[in-house]
Structure formats: structure tokens, C-alpha cells
Design an enzyme around this catalytic site. Sequence first.
Site, PDB file in Angstrom:
ATOM      1  N   ARG A   1      37.656  53.840  39.276  1.00  0.00           N
ATOM      2  CA  ARG A   1      36.602  54.357  40.152  1.00  0.00           C
ATOM      3  C   ARG A   1      36.050  53.238  41.035  1.00  0.00           C
ATOM      4  O   ARG A   1      35.814  53.426  42.228  1.00  0.00           O
ATOM      5  CB  ARG A   1      35.481  54.994  39.319  1.00  0.00           C
ATOM      6  CG  ARG A   1      35.885  56.295  38.623  1.00  0.00           C
ATOM      7  CD  ARG A   1      34.691  57.021  38.037  1.00  0.00           C
ATOM      8  NE  ARG A   1      34.007  56.258  36.994  1.00  0.00           N
ATOM      9  CZ  ARG A   1      34.310  56.297  35.707  1.00  0.00           C
ATOM     10  NH1 ARG A   1      35.310  57.058  35.277  1.00  0.00           N
ATOM     11  NH2 ARG A   1      33.624  55.584  34.825  1.00  0.00           N
TER      12      ARG A   1
ATOM     13  N   LYS B   1      19.777  59.840  48.688  1.00  0.00           N
ATOM     14  CA  LYS B   1      20.208  61.209  48.976  1.00  0.00           C
ATOM     15  C   LYS B   1      19.894  62.121  47.799  1.00  0.00           C
ATOM     16  O   LYS B   1      20.021  61.721  46.639  1.00  0.00           O
ATOM     17  CB  LYS B   1      21.708  61.265  49.271  1.00  0.00           C
ATOM     18  CG  LYS B   1      22.156  62.604  49.860  1.00  0.00           C
ATOM     19  CD  LYS B   1      23.642  62.870  49.659  1.00  0.00           C
ATOM     20  CE  LYS B   1      23.908  63.450  48.273  1.00  0.00           C
ATOM     21  NZ  LYS B   1      25.260  64.038  48.160  1.00  0.00           N
TER      22      LYS B   1
ATOM     23  N   GLU C   1      19.162  67.041  51.772  1.00  0.00           N
ATOM     24  CA  GLU C   1      20.375  67.858  51.863  1.00  0.00           C
ATOM     25  C   GLU C   1      20.186  69.237  51.239  1.00  0.00           C
ATOM     26  O   GLU C   1      20.368  69.421  50.042  1.00  0.00           O
ATOM     27  CB  GLU C   1      21.554  67.143  51.179  1.00  0.00           C
ATOM     28  CG  GLU C   1      22.854  67.910  51.267  1.00  0.00           C
ATOM     29  CD  GLU C   1      24.041  67.162  50.665  1.00  0.00           C
ATOM     30  OE1 GLU C   1      25.125  67.764  50.560  1.00  0.00           O
ATOM     31  OE2 GLU C   1      23.888  65.982  50.294  1.00  0.00           O
TER      32      GLU C   1
ATOM     33  N   LYS D   1      20.490  66.576  56.187  1.00  0.00           N
ATOM     34  CA  LYS D   1      21.932  66.757  55.972  1.00  0.00           C
ATOM     35  C   LYS D   1      22.201  68.226  55.635  1.00  0.00           C
ATOM     36  O   LYS D   1      22.274  68.607  54.473  1.00  0.00           O
ATOM     37  CB  LYS D   1      22.450  65.843  54.857  1.00  0.00           C
ATOM     38  CG  LYS D   1      23.966  65.941  54.652  1.00  0.00           C
ATOM     39  CD  LYS D   1      24.471  64.948  53.626  1.00  0.00           C
ATOM     40  CE  LYS D   1      25.971  65.116  53.404  1.00  0.00           C
ATOM     41  NZ  LYS D   1      26.534  64.128  52.458  1.00  0.00           N
TER      42      LYS D   1
END
Length: 335
Positions: free
Chosen positions: A48, A138, A179, A221
Site C-alpha cells: 500500500r 476531507k 463531500e 466536492k
Amino acid sequence: MTRDTTACRDTAKRMVAPGKGILAADESIGTMSSRLEKNGVEATEENRRAYRELLAATPDLSDGASGIIFCDETLNQSFADGTPFPKAVHALGILPGIKVDTGAKPCPGLPGEKVTEGLDGLADRLAEYAENGAAFAKWRAVFTITDQTPSRGAIRANTNALARYAAACQEAGLVPIVEPEVLMDGDHAIDRCAEVTAMVHAALREELALLNVDLAGIVLKPNMIIEGDDHEVHANAEQVAEATVTVLRDWPDELGGVTFLSGGQSPERATANLEAIARQDAPWPLTFSFGRALVDPALKAWHGEPDLVEAGQNALSDRVKANAAAVRGDLVTAE
């Protein structure tokens, strides 16, 4: 703690700089591991890390990307040379961001609907992320369209959480990416998506105002206004663009900027729709914050092979350049 609105506004302007978008590489450990495995890569912490470094270190990425959103694991990792991700990304001319929600969970009292969690301890986490070099954060809320959903309860629960998160970010000096994603799942028509998205945005604006969130210091977003995956008629790019900007026109002119999510569209369709949206007249910057539409081609090209790092980076670079050209109006064709 008081809010430094000037710093947040300045950072938001950098995030939506002309011709640049934001790369979303913030998949959870579980989601990222699943995508690695589907591409024949063992789902280890090192793989990752290596994949996220491949993305972040793509040559000239800063030409088309102003920022990269990471998950907690990545923000606390380092490049192979030992440089912490936030410091390495800053040195490349890119702003590092951090996903701070802990995922959408079943919402009590609302069967079949979800509420995004992660508010507990958020202020302390934001302070730590800021100290470690993050410039923005976010939080994603999700809404599913059916005949009965999203309910008013789900809309209120999620938009209140988004507003509380946004206020906490600004107090920590981080720009919040807000978002509210109306999902493509279902067979609804584009008009239904527009109706639901407008309701969600109206509730969100109200909640942000109640908590005195500075709109010039946030980046919205949203989803594009598009039909459901299973709808028999696919809207063309011009229809998507007109419907999308029509819904967004209720946002005040001082909004920091808009970075669209791709929402599971194919990379080519997302870029074509973005290009059409960018041609619309709007008072705020319109750009992209794509995840899968940018990173999936890179993962498929790399699939864990050290000798194919350059191929993965080339695939990412091609998609970033196409979308940057789309928002600049330089793209002749998205295909």
C-alpha cells in the site's frame, strides 16, 4: 481556538488553482487492500505504501495536481528514502491532505440509510494532522436514491456532521473538503439526481451557516448530476454539465471552489463530463478531485511489479493531464 480565515482562504485558492485538480488516494486500508488483490498484488502495508509513493512521485504531477488526499496510514508513512509523506509531497509542490471520517455506518432509526462517523476526537486528530504537515482534510457523506430515500433524517444527520467537521477543520487551520455524494447506484433518471442533490446541498448550506463556516475557506466536492448506473438512458456530456451547474448555482459566489468527484464513472466519461462542465459559466473555480478515474489505470499498469513503476506513473500522468486539459478548455476530445 479561533479560525484563521485568511490562511484557509489562501490554501483553498491553491487547491483550485487554474488547470489543476486534486488526486484522491485516500481509500481505507480495507478498500485499498481489496483493489490490490484484484490486480494480483498482495495486500500488505508495504505494498500500500509503495503504491501511494508511485502515485505521489509521478514526474511533473504538480503540473496538473494541486493536492493529494491520503488516508491516516499513508500520512504516517514515508517514501522509500525515509522522507515522511507530507514532507515529500510538499517538496514536490503538492499539498497533502487527509481523510478524517471513519466511514459511513448504518444510521440508527433509518433502516437502509447511512451516516458518516468520525466526529469523536476529531479536534485532537486535526491538530495532529496539521502539525504533521497536512494542509487540508476531507469528509464524505453518502446518499442513496430510491423512491423513499434519502430521507430528511439522513440528509440532516449527514449535513450536520459535514458542517461540524468543516468548522473543526477551519479552527485547526485546515481547509475542509466537504463531500456530499449522491451515489450513482440505482435506476433513477438524471432529473431525480438533480432533485436529490439540490435538497442535500440546501440542507448543507443551512448547516454550514449555523456553524459560521467560512465558505471562502472550503472546497465543495459534489457528484456530477448524472443518471443511475442502471438507468436505460445515458445523458450526454452537455446534459450532465448543464444539470450540474444549474444545481450548483444556489451556492454563493464566495465559495472557495468546486472539485468534482468521479463517482464510479469510467475515466473517459468522467473527463468528457468534466470538460463540458468547465465550459459552463460559473463564479467559482470548477475542477476535479477524482479517485478511481485517475488511479485505477495506474494500478492496472503497475500491478505490483517493480519494473512497471514507470508504466503506472505514465498511466496516472496521462489521466491527470487529460483532466487538467479539460478544465483549462484545451482538450479536443476526452476519448
